[in-house]
Each structure stands twice: as structure tokens, then as C-alpha cells.
Design a protein around this motif. Structure first.
Motif, PDB file in Angstrom:
ATOM      1  N   VAL A  47       0.854  -1.180   0.000  1.00  0.00           N
ATOM      2  CA  VAL A  47       0.000   0.000   0.000  1.00  0.00           C
ATOM      3  C   VAL A  47       0.895   1.237   0.000  1.00  0.00           C
ATOM      4  O   VAL A  47       1.852   1.321   0.753  1.00  0.00           O
ATOM      5  CB  VAL A  47      -0.923  -0.001   1.246  1.00  0.00           C
ATOM      6  N   GLY A  48       0.588   2.199  -0.851  1.00  0.00           N
ATOM      7  CA  GLY A  48       1.302   3.471  -0.853  1.00  0.00           C
ATOM      8  C   GLY A  48       2.755   3.367  -1.260  1.00  0.00           C
ATOM      9  O   GLY A  48       3.627   3.893  -0.572  1.00  0.00           O
ATOM     10  N   ASP A  51       5.241   6.144  -0.637  1.00  0.00           N
ATOM     11  CA  ASP A  51       4.526   7.094   0.221  1.00  0.00           C
ATOM     12  C   ASP A  51       4.574   6.579   1.661  1.00  0.00           C
ATOM     13  O   ASP A  51       3.766   5.744   2.074  1.00  0.00           O
ATOM     14  CB  ASP A  51       3.078   7.244  -0.248  1.00  0.00           C
ATOM     15  N   LYS A  54       1.305   6.714   3.842  1.00  0.00           N
ATOM     16  CA  LYS A  54       0.307   5.688   3.526  1.00  0.00           C
ATOM     17  C   LYS A  54       0.758   4.315   4.010  1.00  0.00           C
ATOM     18  O   LYS A  54      -0.042   3.526   4.506  1.00  0.00           O
ATOM     19  CB  LYS A  54       0.023   5.656   2.024  1.00  0.00           C
ATOM     20  N   GLN A  55       2.054   4.021   3.869  1.00  0.00           N
ATOM     21  CA  GLN A  55       2.571   2.739   4.340  1.00  0.00           C
ATOM     22  C   GLN A  55       2.460   2.633   5.857  1.00  0.00           C
ATOM     23  O   GLN A  55       2.050   1.602   6.391  1.00  0.00           O
ATOM     24  CB  GLN A  55       4.010   2.543   3.889  1.00  0.00           C
ATOM     25  N   ASN A  57       0.332   4.180   7.781  1.00  0.00           N
ATOM     26  CA  ASN A  57      -1.084   4.025   8.095  1.00  0.00           C
ATOM     27  C   ASN A  57      -1.527   2.570   7.918  1.00  0.00           C
ATOM     28  O   ASN A  57      -2.271   2.029   8.747  1.00  0.00           O
ATOM     29  CB  ASN A  57      -1.927   4.955   7.222  1.00  0.00           C
ATOM     30  N   MET A  58      -1.070   1.905   6.852  1.00  0.00           N
ATOM     31  CA  MET A  58      -1.438   0.507   6.621  1.00  0.00           C
ATOM     32  C   MET A  58      -0.889  -0.383   7.733  1.00  0.00           C
ATOM     33  O   MET A  58      -1.575  -1.287   8.226  1.00  0.00           O
ATOM     34  CB  MET A  58      -0.907   0.048   5.252  1.00  0.00           C
TER      35      MET A  58
END
Length: 70
Positions: A47-48, A51, A54-55, A57-58
């Protein structure tokens, strides 16, 4: 395989483990051991890409799924 010493949990909202277990809880204790979490979604997709936010957050989402499963 059930164990009288520990409970093994692999939450359905996290990708399937590959040679490890997502969560292990020793029976009779109030401690949980989480394996290293990656920025992978349920389908093993990163994910991401490129980024970090975003990573991150995952990873936090995967940890949240791991500690709230029952």
C-alpha cells in the motif's frame, strides 16, 4: 493445532501469514506478541508505494486488526 500453552490468532483482515503467526497470546497471561507488520493489504499488495505516510497508516491498521480480533 490447539495448544494448552498459547492462543494463535491470524486475523482475517490481515494478509495470510507466510511462515509466521500474526498474534500469539500465552494462556493465562495478559500479554500478546505481534509479529512484524508490513504495509501489505489483505492481497499481499504494498500500500502506498513510495509514500511513507500511507505505508505507516497501513501498518497501524494491520496492528489494530491484530489486537482487536476475537
Amino acid at each position: 493445532m490447539p495448544s494448552k500453552f498459547r492462543e494463535i490468532i491470524n486475523p482475517s483482515k490481515i494478509h495470510d501469514p507466510i511462515g509466521f503467526t500474526h498474534v500469539v497470546i500465552p494462556k493465562g497471561k495478559k500479554i500478546a506478541f505481534l509479529s512484524g507488520q508490513l504495509a501489505w493489504d489483505k492481497d499481499f499488495q504494498v500500500v502506498g508505494v513510495s509514500d511513507l505516510a500511507k505505508q505507516t497508516n497501513m501498518v497501524y491498521q494491520n496492528i489494530q486488526h491484530a489486537v482487536t480480533v476475537k
